[in-house]
Scaffold this motif. Structure first.
Motif, PDB file in Angstrom:
ATOM      1  N   UNK A 167      39.856  42.098  47.951  1.00  0.00           N
ATOM      2  CA  UNK A 167      39.136  42.844  49.533  1.00  0.00           C
ATOM      3  C   UNK A 167      38.658  41.964  49.780  1.00  0.00           C
ATOM      4  N   UNK A 168      37.104  40.784  48.423  1.00  0.00           N
ATOM      5  CA  UNK A 168      36.544  40.262  48.636  1.00  0.00           C
ATOM      6  C   UNK A 168      36.630  39.011  49.697  1.00  0.00           C
ATOM      7  N   UNK A 169      37.811  38.897  48.562  1.00  0.00           N
ATOM      8  CA  UNK A 169      38.689  37.217  49.365  1.00  0.00           C
ATOM      9  C   UNK A 169      38.684  37.555  50.891  1.00  0.00           C
ATOM     10  N   UNK A 170      39.066  38.734  50.972  1.00  0.00           N
ATOM     11  CA  UNK A 170      39.159  38.221  52.448  1.00  0.00           C
ATOM     12  C   UNK A 170      38.392  38.790  53.511  1.00  0.00           C
ATOM     13  N   UNK A 171      37.496  39.866  52.939  1.00  0.00           N
ATOM     14  CA  UNK A 171      35.919  39.505  53.528  1.00  0.00           C
ATOM     15  C   UNK A 171      34.888  38.635  53.941  1.00  0.00           C
ATOM     16  N   UNK A 172      35.001  37.462  52.419  1.00  0.00           N
ATOM     17  CA  UNK A 172      34.525  36.182  52.383  1.00  0.00           C
ATOM     18  C   UNK A 172      34.776  34.538  53.276  1.00  0.00           C
ATOM     19  N   UNK A 173      36.493  35.481  53.432  1.00  0.00           N
ATOM     20  CA  UNK A 173      37.309  33.980  54.247  1.00  0.00           C
ATOM     21  C   UNK A 173      37.866  33.343  52.946  1.00  0.00           C
ATOM     22  N   UNK A 174      37.975  33.367  50.814  1.00  0.00           N
ATOM     23  CA  UNK A 174      37.863  32.031  49.848  1.00  0.00           C
ATOM     24  C   UNK A 174      39.237  32.655  50.080  1.00  0.00           C
ATOM     25  N   UNK A 175      39.617  31.436  49.597  1.00  0.00           N
ATOM     26  CA  UNK A 175      41.080  30.924  50.076  1.00  0.00           C
ATOM     27  C   UNK A 175      41.287  31.063  48.147  1.00  0.00           C
ATOM     28  N   UNK A 176      40.625  31.377  47.185  1.00  0.00           N
ATOM     29  CA  UNK A 176      40.790  31.331  46.501  1.00  0.00           C
ATOM     30  C   UNK A 176      40.927  32.909  44.851  1.00  0.00           C
ATOM     31  N   UNK A 177      41.660  33.559  44.293  1.00  0.00           N
ATOM     32  CA  UNK A 177      40.374  34.236  43.951  1.00  0.00           C
ATOM     33  C   UNK A 177      39.355  33.692  42.820  1.00  0.00           C
ATOM     34  N   UNK A 178      39.484  32.443  41.885  1.00  0.00           N
ATOM     35  CA  UNK A 178      38.318  32.105  41.265  1.00  0.00           C
ATOM     36  C   UNK A 178      36.996  31.964  42.339  1.00  0.00           C
ATOM     37  N   UNK A 179      37.618  32.396  43.872  1.00  0.00           N
ATOM     38  CA  UNK A 179      35.397  32.271  44.412  1.00  0.00           C
ATOM     39  C   UNK A 179      35.236  33.408  44.391  1.00  0.00           C
ATOM     40  N   UNK A 180      35.463  34.088  43.869  1.00  0.00           N
ATOM     41  CA  UNK A 180      35.068  35.423  44.140  1.00  0.00           C
ATOM     42  C   UNK A 180      34.761  36.159  42.918  1.00  0.00           C
ATOM     43  N   UNK A 181      35.465  35.528  41.788  1.00  0.00           N
ATOM     44  CA  UNK A 181      35.186  36.041  40.190  1.00  0.00           C
ATOM     45  C   UNK A 181      34.024  35.102  39.641  1.00  0.00           C
ATOM     46  N   UNK A 182      33.012  36.006  38.771  1.00  0.00           N
ATOM     47  CA  UNK A 182      32.580  34.568  38.006  1.00  0.00           C
ATOM     48  C   UNK A 182      32.658  34.013  36.976  1.00  0.00           C
ATOM     49  N   UNK A 183      33.714  34.326  36.465  1.00  0.00           N
ATOM     50  CA  UNK A 183      34.249  34.124  35.346  1.00  0.00           C
ATOM     51  C   UNK A 183      36.215  34.163  35.310  1.00  0.00           C
ATOM     52  N   UNK A 184      37.229  33.870  36.082  1.00  0.00           N
ATOM     53  CA  UNK A 184      38.350  33.463  35.931  1.00  0.00           C
ATOM     54  C   UNK A 184      39.329  33.013  34.824  1.00  0.00           C
ATOM     55  N   UNK A 185      40.489  33.019  34.590  1.00  0.00           N
ATOM     56  CA  UNK A 185      40.866  32.772  33.765  1.00  0.00           C
ATOM     57  C   UNK A 185      40.705  31.814  33.428  1.00  0.00           C
ATOM     58  N   UNK A 186      41.164  30.920  34.283  1.00  0.00           N
ATOM     59  CA  UNK A 186      41.070  28.958  34.182  1.00  0.00           C
ATOM     60  C   UNK A 186      39.467  28.951  33.691  1.00  0.00           C
ATOM     61  N   UNK A 187      38.790  29.468  33.879  1.00  0.00           N
ATOM     62  CA  UNK A 187      36.782  29.142  33.284  1.00  0.00           C
ATOM     63  C   UNK A 187      36.781  29.699  31.993  1.00  0.00           C
TER      64      UNK A 187
END
Length: 348
Positions: free
Chosen positions: A327-347
Protein backbone atom coordinates in the motif's frame (compact mmCIF):
# COMPACT_ATOMS: atom_id res chain seq x y z
CA UNK A 1 -4.90 -15.73 4.56
CA UNK A 2 -3.78 -14.46 1.96
CA UNK A 3 -1.71 -12.85 -0.82
CA UNK A 4 -2.68 -15.85 -2.95
CA UNK A 5 -0.46 -15.56 -6.02
CA UNK A 6 1.73 -18.58 -6.44
CA UNK A 7 5.48 -18.37 -6.83
CA UNK A 8 5.98 -19.89 -10.28
CA UNK A 9 9.51 -19.94 -11.72
CA UNK A 10 9.76 -18.38 -15.15
CA UNK A 11 12.06 -19.83 -17.76
CA UNK A 12 15.65 -18.96 -16.92
CA UNK A 13 14.87 -18.25 -13.25
CA UNK A 14 15.20 -20.47 -10.19
CA UNK A 15 12.28 -18.54 -8.65
CA UNK A 16 10.52 -15.27 -9.33
CA UNK A 17 12.59 -12.42 -7.89
CA UNK A 18 11.05 -9.55 -9.83
CA UNK A 19 14.46 -8.80 -11.34
CA UNK A 20 15.66 -7.37 -8.04
CA UNK A 21 19.12 -5.90 -7.92
CA UNK A 22 21.41 -6.65 -5.00
CA UNK A 23 23.19 -3.63 -3.48
CA UNK A 24 26.87 -3.63 -2.60
CA UNK A 25 27.77 -5.24 0.71
CA UNK A 26 28.94 -1.86 2.03
CA UNK A 27 25.50 -0.32 1.53
CA UNK A 28 24.55 -0.03 5.21
CA UNK A 29 21.91 2.67 4.90
CA UNK A 30 18.14 2.05 5.13
CA UNK A 31 16.33 1.55 1.85
CA UNK A 32 13.58 4.04 2.74
CA UNK A 33 14.25 7.76 2.96
CA UNK A 34 13.53 9.56 6.22
CA UNK A 35 10.42 11.13 4.68
CA UNK A 36 9.16 7.70 3.58
CA UNK A 37 9.73 6.32 7.07
CA UNK A 38 7.66 9.17 8.46
CA UNK A 39 4.95 8.38 5.91
CA UNK A 40 5.12 4.72 6.93
CA UNK A 41 4.58 5.61 10.58
CA UNK A 42 1.72 7.94 9.63
CA UNK A 43 0.10 5.23 7.51
CA UNK A 44 0.20 2.64 10.30
CA UNK A 45 -1.16 5.18 12.77
CA UNK A 46 -4.07 6.06 10.46
CA UNK A 47 -4.94 2.39 9.88
CA UNK A 48 -5.05 1.75 13.63
CA UNK A 49 -7.09 4.88 14.28
CA UNK A 50 -9.62 3.89 11.63
CA UNK A 51 -10.16 0.40 13.04
CA UNK A 52 -10.06 1.49 16.67
CA UNK A 53 -12.84 3.96 15.84
CA UNK A 54 -14.99 0.93 14.93
CA UNK A 55 -14.26 -0.49 18.40
CA UNK A 56 -12.45 -3.44 16.90
CA UNK A 57 -9.91 -5.23 19.07
CA UNK A 58 -6.25 -5.28 18.05
CA UNK A 59 -4.70 -8.63 18.93
CA UNK A 60 -1.20 -10.04 19.03
CA UNK A 61 -0.92 -13.33 17.18
CA UNK A 62 1.93 -15.77 17.90
CA UNK A 63 4.73 -15.49 15.37
CA UNK A 64 5.95 -19.04 16.03
CA UNK A 65 3.37 -21.66 15.10
CA UNK A 66 3.27 -25.43 14.73
CA UNK A 67 3.78 -25.44 10.97
CA UNK A 68 0.26 -25.88 9.60
CA UNK A 69 0.77 -27.13 6.07
CA UNK A 70 -2.53 -26.21 4.43
CA UNK A 71 -1.12 -23.41 2.26
CA UNK A 72 0.76 -25.46 -0.36
CA UNK A 73 1.73 -22.37 -2.35
CA UNK A 74 3.42 -20.61 0.56
CA UNK A 75 6.86 -21.66 1.77
CA UNK A 76 7.27 -21.21 5.52
CA UNK A 77 10.41 -20.45 7.50
CA UNK A 78 11.11 -23.49 9.65
CA UNK A 79 12.44 -22.95 13.18
CA UNK A 80 14.57 -25.38 15.15
CA UNK A 81 15.58 -25.86 18.78
CA UNK A 82 19.27 -25.71 19.77
CA UNK A 83 19.49 -29.50 19.41
CA UNK A 84 18.21 -29.25 15.83
CA UNK A 85 14.75 -30.67 16.46
CA UNK A 86 11.80 -28.87 14.83
CA UNK A 87 10.23 -26.03 16.79
CA UNK A 88 7.59 -24.89 14.29
CA UNK A 89 7.50 -22.12 11.72
CA UNK A 90 7.16 -18.37 11.52
CA UNK A 91 3.55 -17.55 10.71
CA UNK A 92 2.48 -16.42 7.24
CA UNK A 93 -0.88 -15.15 8.53
CA UNK A 94 -2.68 -14.80 11.89
CA UNK A 95 -5.88 -16.24 10.38
CA UNK A 96 -6.40 -19.37 12.46
CA UNK A 97 -5.81 -17.58 15.75
CA UNK A 98 -8.08 -14.67 14.86
CA UNK A 99 -10.94 -16.94 13.89
CA UNK A 100 -10.53 -18.86 17.13
CA UNK A 101 -10.75 -15.53 18.95
CA UNK A 102 -14.03 -14.63 17.22
CA UNK A 103 -15.45 -18.09 17.94
CA UNK A 104 -14.65 -17.60 21.62
CA UNK A 105 -15.93 -14.00 21.76
CA UNK A 106 -18.63 -13.62 19.09
CA UNK A 107 -19.81 -10.39 20.70
CA UNK A 108 -16.72 -8.62 19.32
CA UNK A 109 -17.67 -6.33 16.42
CA UNK A 110 -14.33 -7.10 14.82
CA UNK A 111 -10.65 -7.81 15.41
CA UNK A 112 -7.45 -6.95 13.61
CA UNK A 113 -3.73 -7.70 13.53
CA UNK A 114 -1.10 -5.25 12.30
CA UNK A 115 2.38 -6.68 12.28
CA UNK A 116 4.97 -8.86 10.58
CA UNK A 117 4.31 -12.10 8.71
CA UNK A 118 6.84 -14.29 6.94
CA UNK A 119 7.04 -16.07 3.59
CA UNK A 120 10.19 -17.91 2.53
CA UNK A 121 11.51 -17.65 -1.06
CA UNK A 122 9.80 -14.30 -1.62
CA UNK A 123 12.46 -11.71 -2.34
CA UNK A 124 12.26 -9.21 -5.16
CA UNK A 125 11.02 -5.90 -6.43
CA UNK A 126 7.57 -6.34 -4.83
CA UNK A 127 8.32 -9.03 -2.26
CA UNK A 128 10.23 -9.32 0.99
CA UNK A 129 10.33 -12.48 3.11
CA UNK A 130 9.23 -10.44 6.16
CA UNK A 131 6.47 -7.97 5.46
CA UNK A 132 3.79 -6.05 7.33
CA UNK A 133 0.22 -7.27 7.07
CA UNK A 134 -3.02 -5.73 8.26
CA UNK A 135 -5.54 -8.53 8.63
CA UNK A 136 -9.01 -8.02 10.01
CA UNK A 137 -12.27 -9.89 10.58
CA UNK A 138 -15.57 -8.01 10.60
CA UNK A 139 -18.33 -9.81 12.48
CA UNK A 140 -21.55 -10.05 10.48
CA UNK A 141 -20.07 -8.44 7.38
CA UNK A 142 -20.98 -9.54 3.86
CA UNK A 143 -18.46 -9.50 1.04
CA UNK A 144 -19.81 -6.16 -0.20
CA UNK A 145 -19.38 -4.70 3.28
CA UNK A 146 -15.80 -5.99 3.39
CA UNK A 147 -15.09 -4.35 0.03
CA UNK A 148 -16.52 -1.05 1.29
CA UNK A 149 -14.37 -1.18 4.43
CA UNK A 150 -11.25 -1.97 2.42
CA UNK A 151 -11.79 0.93 0.04
CA UNK A 152 -12.59 3.26 2.93
CA UNK A 153 -9.34 2.33 4.70
CA UNK A 154 -7.25 2.84 1.56
CA UNK A 155 -8.86 6.19 0.73
CA UNK A 156 -8.41 7.32 4.34
CA UNK A 157 -4.75 6.31 4.14
CA UNK A 158 -4.36 8.34 0.96
CA UNK A 159 -5.80 11.40 2.68
CA UNK A 160 -3.50 10.89 5.68
CA UNK A 161 -0.53 11.08 3.32
CA UNK A 162 -1.92 14.13 1.54
CA UNK A 163 -3.09 12.26 -1.56
CA UNK A 164 -6.53 12.72 -3.12
CA UNK A 165 -9.00 9.82 -3.24
CA UNK A 166 -8.50 7.43 -6.13
CA UNK A 167 -11.24 6.49 -8.60
CA UNK A 168 -12.71 3.03 -8.04
CA UNK A 169 -13.45 0.45 -10.71
CA UNK A 170 -15.26 -2.89 -10.32
CA UNK A 171 -14.22 -5.75 -12.58
CA UNK A 172 -15.30 -9.37 -12.99
CA UNK A 173 -12.57 -12.01 -13.14
CA UNK A 174 -14.18 -13.92 -15.99
CA UNK A 175 -14.80 -10.77 -18.01
CA UNK A 176 -11.16 -9.72 -17.61
CA UNK A 177 -9.98 -13.07 -19.01
CA UNK A 178 -12.42 -12.86 -21.90
CA UNK A 179 -11.44 -9.27 -22.74
CA UNK A 180 -7.66 -9.61 -22.49
CA UNK A 181 -7.07 -13.29 -23.30
CA UNK A 182 -10.12 -14.34 -25.32
CA UNK A 183 -11.04 -17.28 -23.08
CA UNK A 184 -13.14 -18.15 -20.07
CA UNK A 185 -11.15 -19.01 -16.94
CA UNK A 186 -13.92 -21.26 -15.65
CA UNK A 187 -13.92 -23.70 -18.55
CA UNK A 188 -10.59 -23.38 -20.39
CA UNK A 189 -8.40 -26.45 -19.96
CA UNK A 190 -4.69 -26.52 -19.12
CA UNK A 191 -3.63 -26.59 -22.76
CA UNK A 192 -5.71 -23.53 -23.63
CA UNK A 193 -4.29 -21.60 -20.68
CA UNK A 194 -0.74 -22.62 -21.54
CA UNK A 195 -1.32 -21.56 -25.13
CA UNK A 196 -2.55 -18.16 -23.94
CA UNK A 197 0.60 -17.77 -21.86
CA UNK A 198 2.81 -18.57 -24.85
CA UNK A 199 0.87 -16.06 -26.95
CA UNK A 200 1.82 -13.42 -24.36
CA UNK A 201 5.48 -14.52 -24.36
CA UNK A 202 5.22 -16.02 -20.87
CA UNK A 203 7.57 -18.96 -20.48
CA UNK A 204 7.81 -21.04 -17.30
CA UNK A 205 10.63 -23.26 -16.19
CA UNK A 206 8.49 -26.36 -15.58
CA UNK A 207 5.20 -26.20 -17.51
CA UNK A 208 4.54 -29.90 -16.91
CA UNK A 209 4.25 -29.20 -13.19
CA UNK A 210 1.62 -26.49 -13.65
CA UNK A 211 -2.04 -27.13 -12.89
CA UNK A 212 -5.01 -25.02 -14.04
CA UNK A 213 -4.84 -22.66 -11.09
CA UNK A 214 -1.10 -22.15 -11.61
CA UNK A 215 -1.78 -21.04 -15.19
CA UNK A 216 -4.69 -18.84 -14.13
CA UNK A 217 -2.56 -17.11 -11.48
CA UNK A 218 0.28 -16.60 -13.92
CA UNK A 219 -1.98 -15.12 -16.59
CA UNK A 220 -3.71 -12.89 -14.08
CA UNK A 221 -0.38 -11.64 -12.73
CA UNK A 222 1.49 -11.11 -15.99
CA UNK A 223 -1.15 -10.56 -18.68
CA UNK A 224 -4.06 -8.87 -16.90
CA UNK A 225 -2.89 -6.99 -13.81
CA UNK A 226 -0.44 -4.80 -15.78
CA UNK A 227 -3.41 -3.62 -17.89
CA UNK A 228 -5.44 -2.35 -14.95
CA UNK A 229 -5.87 1.43 -14.68
CA UNK A 230 -2.67 2.68 -12.98
CA UNK A 231 -4.52 5.55 -11.28
CA UNK A 232 -7.48 3.57 -9.96
CA UNK A 233 -8.39 1.20 -7.20
CA UNK A 234 -9.71 -1.88 -9.01
CA UNK A 235 -11.91 -4.39 -7.19
CA UNK A 236 -11.97 -7.82 -8.83
CA UNK A 237 -14.60 -10.43 -7.91
CA UNK A 238 -15.72 -13.74 -9.42
CA UNK A 239 -12.59 -15.82 -8.77
CA UNK A 240 -12.96 -19.55 -9.49
CA UNK A 241 -14.09 -21.70 -6.59
CA UNK A 242 -10.78 -23.58 -6.70
CA UNK A 243 -8.96 -20.43 -5.57
CA UNK A 244 -10.45 -19.95 -2.11
CA UNK A 245 -9.60 -22.62 0.43
CA UNK A 246 -11.30 -20.78 3.31
CA UNK A 247 -14.07 -18.82 1.56
CA UNK A 248 -17.69 -19.61 0.83
CA UNK A 249 -18.66 -20.85 -2.62
CA UNK A 250 -21.45 -19.29 -4.70
CA UNK A 251 -23.32 -20.46 -7.79
CA UNK A 252 -23.46 -18.07 -10.76
CA UNK A 253 -23.66 -18.11 -14.51
CA UNK A 254 -21.09 -16.86 -16.99
CA UNK A 255 -21.77 -16.57 -20.70
CA UNK A 256 -24.90 -18.67 -20.26
CA UNK A 257 -23.22 -21.52 -18.37
CA UNK A 258 -23.48 -22.41 -14.70
CA UNK A 259 -20.29 -21.86 -12.69
CA UNK A 260 -19.21 -21.77 -9.06
CA UNK A 261 -17.11 -18.90 -7.77
CA UNK A 262 -15.43 -18.04 -4.50
CA UNK A 263 -16.94 -15.37 -2.27
CA UNK A 264 -13.68 -13.51 -2.58
CA UNK A 265 -12.33 -10.22 -3.87
CA UNK A 266 -9.00 -8.57 -4.50
CA UNK A 267 -8.19 -4.88 -4.58
CA UNK A 268 -5.44 -3.56 -6.83
CA UNK A 269 -3.78 -0.16 -6.77
CA UNK A 270 -2.94 0.17 -10.44
CA UNK A 271 -1.53 -3.27 -11.23
CA UNK A 272 -0.29 -3.85 -7.68
CA UNK A 273 -2.23 -6.28 -5.50
CA UNK A 274 -3.04 -4.57 -2.20
CA UNK A 275 -5.73 -6.63 -0.44
CA UNK A 276 -7.48 -9.98 -0.61
CA UNK A 277 -10.75 -10.70 1.17
CA UNK A 278 -13.18 -13.56 1.78
CA UNK A 279 -16.71 -14.06 3.02
CA UNK A 280 -15.44 -16.63 5.46
CA UNK A 281 -16.40 -20.29 5.46
CA UNK A 282 -17.96 -21.26 8.80
CA UNK A 283 -18.95 -24.88 8.06
CA UNK A 284 -16.53 -27.08 10.08
CA UNK A 285 -17.15 -30.22 8.00
CA UNK A 286 -16.50 -28.47 4.69
CA UNK A 287 -13.45 -26.72 6.13
CA UNK A 288 -12.07 -30.04 7.38
CA UNK A 289 -12.53 -31.54 3.92
CA UNK A 290 -10.67 -28.66 2.27
CA UNK A 291 -7.82 -28.84 4.77
CA UNK A 292 -7.54 -32.53 4.04
CA UNK A 293 -7.40 -31.88 0.30
CA UNK A 294 -4.70 -29.21 0.70
CA UNK A 295 -2.56 -30.73 3.45
CA UNK A 296 0.31 -33.15 3.01
CA UNK A 297 0.18 -34.92 6.38
CA UNK A 298 -1.69 -35.28 9.67
CA UNK A 299 -3.35 -32.14 11.01
CA UNK A 300 -1.29 -30.02 13.37
CA UNK A 301 -2.50 -29.05 16.83
CA UNK A 302 -3.37 -25.54 15.63
CA UNK A 303 -5.44 -26.96 12.77
CA UNK A 304 -7.27 -29.29 15.15
CA UNK A 305 -7.98 -26.41 17.54
CA UNK A 306 -9.13 -24.27 14.63
CA UNK A 307 -11.60 -26.93 13.50
CA UNK A 308 -12.81 -27.31 17.08
CA UNK A 309 -13.44 -23.56 17.16
CA UNK A 310 -15.48 -23.82 13.94
CA UNK A 311 -17.47 -26.68 15.43
CA UNK A 312 -18.18 -24.50 18.45
CA UNK A 313 -19.39 -21.80 16.09
CA UNK A 314 -17.63 -19.07 14.12
CA UNK A 315 -19.93 -16.07 13.69
CA UNK A 316 -20.73 -14.86 10.20
CA UNK A 317 -17.83 -12.67 9.16
CA UNK A 318 -15.65 -11.44 6.35
CA UNK A 319 -11.88 -11.30 6.55
CA UNK A 320 -9.39 -9.18 4.64
CA UNK A 321 -5.59 -9.12 4.48
CA UNK A 322 -3.84 -6.00 3.24
CA UNK A 323 -0.16 -5.65 2.47
CA UNK A 324 0.91 -2.46 4.24
CA UNK A 325 4.25 -2.24 2.44
CA UNK A 326 2.52 -2.70 -0.92
CA UNK A 327 0.00 0.00 0.00
CA UNK A 328 2.80 2.41 0.86
CA UNK A 329 4.52 1.58 -2.43
CA UNK A 330 1.40 2.55 -4.33
CA UNK A 331 0.78 5.70 -2.28
CA UNK A 332 4.33 6.97 -2.74
CA UNK A 333 4.95 5.72 -6.26
CA UNK A 334 7.85 3.52 -5.14
CA UNK A 335 8.98 0.98 -7.72
CA UNK A 336 10.56 -1.41 -5.22
CA UNK A 337 9.54 -2.61 -1.77
CA UNK A 338 13.07 -1.84 -0.58
CA UNK A 339 12.22 1.87 -0.89
CA UNK A 340 9.44 1.68 1.74
CA UNK A 341 11.18 -0.57 4.28
CA UNK A 342 13.80 0.50 6.81
CA UNK A 343 15.86 -2.63 6.07
CA UNK A 344 14.68 -5.18 3.51
CA UNK A 345 16.18 -8.66 3.36
CA UNK A 346 18.82 -7.51 0.89
CA UNK A 347 20.15 -4.98 3.44
CA UNK A 348 20.39 -7.29 6.45
Amino acid sequence: MRHPHRRIPLAGQELIRDEATVPAAADWRPGASLETLRQRARLKRRLRESLDAREWLEIDAPALIDSPDFEPNIALFRAALPDGSPAGSLHSSPELMMKRLLAAYPELPGAYYLGPVFRANETGRRHNPEFTMLEWYDTGATLDAAIATTLELIQSARRALGVADAPVERRDYGTLFRRHLGLTPYHADRDALASAARAHSIDVANPEGMDRDDWLDLLMSLAIEPRLDPTALTVVTGYPASQAAMARIEARSFEGREITVAARFEVFGGGLELANGYHELTDPDEQARRLGDAGSGPRSSSQQRFLAALAHGLPECSGVAMGVDRLLMWLTGAEEIDAVLPFSARRI
